[in-house]
Motif scaffolding. Structure first.
Motif, PDB file in Angstrom:
ATOM      1  N   THR A  15      78.190  84.739  61.706  1.00 24.48           N
ATOM      2  CA  THR A  15      77.649  86.101  61.721  1.00 24.48           C
ATOM      3  C   THR A  15      78.296  87.029  62.739  1.00 24.48           C
ATOM      4  O   THR A  15      78.125  88.249  62.648  1.00 24.48           O
ATOM      5  CB  THR A  15      76.134  86.067  62.023  1.00 24.48           C
ATOM      6  N   GLU A  16      79.016  86.507  63.730  1.00 26.32           N
ATOM      7  CA  GLU A  16      79.559  87.332  64.794  1.00 26.32           C
ATOM      8  C   GLU A  16      81.064  87.113  64.942  1.00 26.32           C
ATOM      9  O   GLU A  16      81.651  86.255  64.294  1.00 26.32           O
ATOM     10  CB  GLU A  16      78.870  87.001  66.128  1.00 26.32           C
ATOM     11  N   GLY A  17      81.654  87.890  65.871  1.00 20.96           N
ATOM     12  CA  GLY A  17      83.037  87.662  66.297  1.00 20.96           C
ATOM     13  C   GLY A  17      84.024  87.446  65.182  1.00 20.96           C
ATOM     14  O   GLY A  17      84.310  88.350  64.386  1.00 20.96           O
ATOM     15  N   THR A  18      84.562  86.230  65.120  1.00 16.85           N
ATOM     16  CA  THR A  18      85.633  85.940  64.164  1.00 16.85           C
ATOM     17  C   THR A  18      85.203  86.183  62.726  1.00 16.85           C
ATOM     18  O   THR A  18      86.020  86.591  61.889  1.00 16.85           O
ATOM     19  CB  THR A  18      86.125  84.489  64.319  1.00 16.85           C
ATOM     20  N   GLN A  24      86.055  89.338  57.912  1.00 15.60           N
ATOM     21  CA  GLN A  24      85.504  90.114  56.802  1.00 15.60           C
ATOM     22  C   GLN A  24      86.196  91.468  56.690  1.00 15.60           C
ATOM     23  O   GLN A  24      86.529  91.926  55.586  1.00 15.60           O
ATOM     24  CB  GLN A  24      84.005  90.329  57.000  1.00 15.60           C
ATOM     25  N   MET A  25      86.402  92.123  57.825  1.00 12.33           N
ATOM     26  CA  MET A  25      87.029  93.440  57.818  1.00 12.33           C
ATOM     27  C   MET A  25      88.454  93.373  57.289  1.00 12.33           C
ATOM     28  O   MET A  25      88.883  94.215  56.500  1.00 12.33           O
ATOM     29  CB  MET A  25      87.012  94.033  59.225  1.00 12.33           C
ATOM     30  N   ARG A  44      90.045  94.699  53.316  1.00 15.37           N
ATOM     31  CA  ARG A  44      91.206  95.557  53.071  1.00 15.37           C
ATOM     32  C   ARG A  44      92.055  95.031  51.931  1.00 15.37           C
ATOM     33  O   ARG A  44      92.755  95.787  51.266  1.00 15.37           O
ATOM     34  CB  ARG A  44      92.066  95.656  54.339  1.00 15.37           C
ATOM     35  N   GLY A  45      91.988  93.709  51.747  1.00 15.18           N
ATOM     36  CA  GLY A  45      92.731  93.103  50.645  1.00 15.18           C
ATOM     37  C   GLY A  45      91.927  93.032  49.357  1.00 15.18           C
ATOM     38  O   GLY A  45      92.353  92.381  48.401  1.00 15.18           O
ATOM     39  N   GLY A  46      90.764  93.672  49.347  1.00 20.10           N
ATOM     40  CA  GLY A  46      89.959  93.725  48.131  1.00 20.10           C
ATOM     41  C   GLY A  46      88.966  92.595  47.962  1.00 20.10           C
ATOM     42  O   GLY A  46      88.311  92.500  46.922  1.00 20.10           O
ATOM     43  N   ILE A 101      91.565  96.337  63.936  1.00 22.52           N
ATOM     44  CA  ILE A 101      90.819  96.632  65.164  1.00 22.52           C
ATOM     45  C   ILE A 101      91.844  96.858  66.277  1.00 22.52           C
ATOM     46  O   ILE A 101      92.139  95.961  67.066  1.00 22.52           O
ATOM     47  CB  ILE A 101      89.864  95.484  65.535  1.00 22.52           C
ATOM     48  N   PRO A 102      92.421  98.075  66.344  1.00 16.79           N
ATOM     49  CA  PRO A 102      93.478  98.333  67.334  1.00 16.79           C
ATOM     50  C   PRO A 102      93.015  98.177  68.777  1.00 16.79           C
ATOM     51  O   PRO A 102      93.773  97.741  69.631  1.00 16.79           O
ATOM     52  CB  PRO A 102      93.898  99.771  67.026  1.00 16.79           C
ATOM     53  N   GLN A 103      91.758  98.559  69.043  1.00 15.47           N
ATOM     54  CA  GLN A 103      91.242  98.462  70.403  1.00 15.47           C
ATOM     55  C   GLN A 103      89.794  97.983  70.380  1.00 15.47           C
ATOM     56  O   GLN A 103      89.007  98.405  69.534  1.00 15.47           O
ATOM     57  CB  GLN A 103      91.299  99.819  71.119  1.00 15.47           C
TER      58      GLN A 103
END
Length: 304
Positions: free
Chosen positions: A114-117, A122-123, A127-129, A184-186
Motif C-alpha cells: 500500500t505504500e512506498g514502492t 503503480q504510477m 503511464r504504460g497503460g 517522481i522527479p523530486q
C-alpha cells in the motif's frame, strides 16, 4: 576552539543515502565543528522516528512521513532539513519482459502493498497503460536485497530496485524497463527530523550539525572528490565490486540525490504530501497544515 558536544543520530538501515554523513564522520568534518556523533541503527525507519519522539535519539535521518503525521496530529516532531531529494530506482524485469506493457498479468514485487514502492510502481505502470488492480498483481517481496533474490528465483516478474542493484540486475541479463525518477522527479526521500523541545534547547548544536552536513554534501556532489566519496559508497553498497559502486554512485550524484544546501524544494515537499494522502497516511484536509511541519529556521541559520 568550540568544545565537543555529543549528538545521537538515529536511522533505519543507514544505507546509501547516508553517504554524506559518513563523509563528514570519516574526514573530520563533524569533529571540526565540535561534534561527536553517536550512531543509532534502529533497523527500520519507523523505529528511527520513534527514537526521536521518545527522546532516545536527538535527531534522525529518515523518511519524513512519520514526522509529518505526528505534526498534523499536534505532536512534537519537526522536519528541519533534507538528506536526499530523489528516488534512485529502476523497474527491473525478467529477461523475457521488454516493456511495461509486457507486465500485463504478471507479478510485481514490492516492499509494501500500500505504500512506498507500491505507489511508485503503480504510477509508473499507469503511464504504460496498466491499471491496478486488474492488469497485474503485487507480491510482498521485502527490501531490495530480498526482491533481488525473488527476481533471480523467478518468484516475481518485476520489481523496483535502487542503484547500484538495478545495474547489477542489468549486468545479469535482466531488463530495466522504467525509471522512477521520470515520474517522481523530486521527493523528500529522507529528511533530518527532531523533537521541538530538544531542538529549541540545543539550537546552536543543531546549527553546527547542519553546517557540517552541508560541507559533506558539497564534497559528495563534487566529481573531483571521488577519491573520498567512492570508497565509502562502495563499502555501504557493493563492497566487492568497485565498478558497480562507481556506476551506482554517479547515477545518484548526477540526478541530484544529495542537495548541496540540504534544502527541500516546494515540489519535493508537495510530492511527499501527495503520496502520503494517496497511501492514506494523511487526510486531504491536512494538506495545508502539513507544510508547517518543516521548520526552516535551523537551515537558514546554518547558511550564515
Amino acid at each position: 576552539m568550540t568544545s565537543t558536544q555529543k549528538l545521537s543520530l538515529a536511522g533505519g538501515a543507514q544505507g546509501f543515502n547516508w553517504l554524506p554523513v559518513f563523509v563528514a564522520e570519516e574526514h573530520g568534518i563533524f569533529a571540526r565543528h565540535g561534534l561527536s556523533i553517536e550512531y543509532m541503527k534502529m533497523g527500520t525507519v519507523d523505529k528511527a522516528t520513534s527514537a526521536v519522539l521518545d527522546g532516545e535519539a536527538n535527531l534522525a535521518i529518515t523518511p519524513p512521513e512519520g514526522a509529518v503525521s505526528n505534526f498534523v496530529q499536534g505532536g512534537a516532531l519537526r522536519v528541519i532539513a533534507s538528506n536526499s531529494n530523489r528516488l534512485p530506482m529502476s523497474l527491473v524485469a525478467q529477461p523475457s519482459i521488454n516493456s511495461i506493457q509486457d507486465l500485463r498479468g504478471k507479478k510485481v514485487g514490492t516492499s509494501s502493498l500500500t505504500e512506498g514502492t507500491a505507489i511508485y510502481t503503480q504510477m509508473l505502470l499507469s503511464r504504460g497503460g496498466l491499471r491496478y488492480p486488474g492488469d497485474y498483481e503485487f507480491a510482498l517481496a521485502g527490501i531490495h536485497t530480498k526482491r533481488w533474490e525473488a527476481l533471480q528465483s523467478g518468484e516475481i516478474d518485476c520489481a523496483p530496485q535502487p542503484a547500484p542493484w538495478n545495474f547489477l540486475a542489468e549486468r545479469e541479463g535482466f531488463n530495466l524497463i522504467g525509471e522512477i525518477n521520470e515520474i517522481i522527479p523530486q521527493i523528500v526521500f529522507a529528511a533530518v527530523i527532531g523533537r521541538t523541545a530538544w531542538l529549541e534547547a540545543n539550537r546552536g548544536l543543531v546549527v553546527r550539525f547542519l553546517r557540517a552536513l552541508r560541507e559533506a554534501h558539497v564534497i559528495t556532489n563534487d566529481p573531483g572528490r571521488e577519491d573520498i566519496t567512492l570508497p565509502i559508497f562502495q563499502r555501504i553498497t557493493t563492497k566487492d565490486d568497485a565498478g558497480l559502486a562507481l556506476q551506482g554512485f554517479r547515477y545518484m550524484r548526477d540526478m541530484g540525490m544529495w542537495p548541496g544546501d540540504l534544502s527541500i524544494p516546494r515540489e519535493a515537499w508537495d510530492t511527499t504530501v501527495d503520496l502520503m494522502i494517496r497511501a492514506n497516511l494523511l487526510d486531504e484536509t491536512a494538506r495545508s497544515t502539513s507544510a508547517t511541519a518543516f521548520d526552516s529556521s535551523f537551515l537558514e541559520a546554518s547558511a550564515s
